[in-house]
Motif scaffolding. Structure first.
Motif, PDB file in Angstrom:
ATOM      1  N   ARG A  84       0.826  -1.195  -0.126  1.00  0.00           N
ATOM      2  CA  ARG A  84      -0.060   0.054  -0.119  1.00  0.00           C
ATOM      3  C   ARG A  84       1.079   1.193  -0.034  1.00  0.00           C
ATOM      4  N   ASP A  93      -1.246  10.246  -1.550  1.00  0.00           N
ATOM      5  CA  ASP A  93      -1.539   9.204  -2.143  1.00  0.00           C
ATOM      6  C   ASP A  93      -2.256   8.217  -1.068  1.00  0.00           C
ATOM      7  N   ALA A  96      -5.238   9.155  -0.107  1.00  0.00           N
ATOM      8  CA  ALA A  96      -6.414   8.690  -1.153  1.00  0.00           C
ATOM      9  C   ALA A  96      -6.842   7.316  -1.032  1.00  0.00           C
ATOM     10  N   PHE A  97      -5.736   6.498  -0.817  1.00  0.00           N
ATOM     11  CA  PHE A  97      -5.978   5.265  -1.031  1.00  0.00           C
ATOM     12  C   PHE A  97      -6.780   4.825   0.309  1.00  0.00           C
ATOM     13  N   ALA A 100     -10.273   5.602  -0.372  1.00  0.00           N
ATOM     14  CA  ALA A 100     -11.089   4.903  -1.116  1.00  0.00           C
ATOM     15  C   ALA A 100     -11.209   3.456  -0.566  1.00  0.00           C
ATOM     16  N   TRP A 101     -10.189   2.850   0.167  1.00  0.00           N
ATOM     17  CA  TRP A 101     -10.172   1.492   0.753  1.00  0.00           C
ATOM     18  C   TRP A 101     -11.348   1.550   1.843  1.00  0.00           C
ATOM     19  N   THR A 205      -8.022  -4.412  -1.654  1.00  0.00           N
ATOM     20  CA  THR A 205      -7.507  -3.397  -2.640  1.00  0.00           C
ATOM     21  C   THR A 205      -8.248  -3.341  -3.993  1.00  0.00           C
ATOM     22  N   ALA A 208     -11.077  -0.835  -3.335  1.00  0.00           N
ATOM     23  CA  ALA A 208     -10.487   0.674  -3.288  1.00  0.00           C
ATOM     24  C   ALA A 208     -10.258   1.186  -4.598  1.00  0.00           C
ATOM     25  N   TYR A 213      -9.446   4.797  -6.410  1.00  0.00           N
ATOM     26  CA  TYR A 213      -8.187   5.107  -6.241  1.00  0.00           C
ATOM     27  C   TYR A 213      -7.615   4.670  -7.564  1.00  0.00           C
TER      28      TYR A 213
END
Length: 224
Positions: A84, A93, A96-97, A100-101, A205, A208, A213
């Motif tokens: 990740r 980032d 943002a990850f 979204a996750w 993931t 996400a 993402y």
């Protein structure tokens, strides 16, 4: 001779001269005296992906008893392997990850520790890469997802290596992964693969990615 520090979408760490777009780590897994890997392939459940350049700093790879520098073709490769974004050098980032996750996995918010615990369950089957069934057609997968043809032999999967071919999904089609970049897959080949493919990217993931993402992809993913 190149150091053993290049990560495949299967999470394996091999010796290849080219480095890729990102670095990262899984803790300390090398001997600085010999610049070789120890028997273990991780020492922390926090598998992260870092930028290769940060505030002008340069590291002598595997030179000290610090984190072991690993390298990835691009972020899709790192995500497929179970990494990740890093909160230190890639905070925007990483945030943002995480957002979204959380959205993709039905949570209001999530910590790095929670993401790491989930990914650790999803990326490993003992010492081997955990593979996941596909729940939809390739054309419905989000950009940045990675899959593998299911023709590997079961023995090789369980001893920690996987001999299948990895593919990136982008714009609803498959591109074949390599250490140098991506190559297009003929339509007839892609049609024949549909029932053989399994998921390399951890399911949380993948969700996400579905939630928005956008991983950084190698330039060849846009030109092929």
């Amino acid at each position: 001779m190149p150091l053993q520090n290049r990560v495949t979408p299967f999470g394996e760490i091999v010796a290849v001269a080219s480095r890729g777009m990102f670095t990262g780590n899984r803790g300390i897994i090398h001997d600085p005296a010999t610049k070789t890997l120890l028997n273990r392939r991780w020492s922390s459940p926090a598998w992260i992906t870092c930028t290769c350049e940060f505030r002008g700093r340069r590291r002598d790879v595997m030179a000290t008893r610090s984190w072991t520098e690993l390298f990835f073709l691009d972020e899709a490769t790192a995500l497929a392997a179970g990494h990740r974004p890093c909160y230190y050098c890639r905070r925007t980032d990483a945030n943002a990850f995480a957002a979204a996750w959380a959205r993709g996995n039905g949570l209001e918010q999530v910590s790095a520790k929670q993401i790491d615990a989930t990914l650790h369950r999803e990326r490993l089957d003992g010492k081997a890469k955990r593979l996941h069934p596909l729940a939809c057609a390739v054309s419905e997968l989000p950009d940045g997802a990675m899959v593998v043809d299911g023709k590997h032999d079961d023995a090789s999967v369980h001893d920690g290596s996987c001999t299948g071919i990895a593919y990136l999904v982008t714009r609803g089609v498959l591109l074949q992964w390599s250490f140098q970049g991506y190559q297009p897959v003929e339509a007839v080949v892609m049609d024949g693969l549909q029932d053989l493919l399994v998921l390399l990217t951890p399911p949380s993931t993948l969700r996400a990615l579905e939630a928005g993402y956008q991983p950084a992809l190698h330039p060849s993913a846009r030109t092929n």
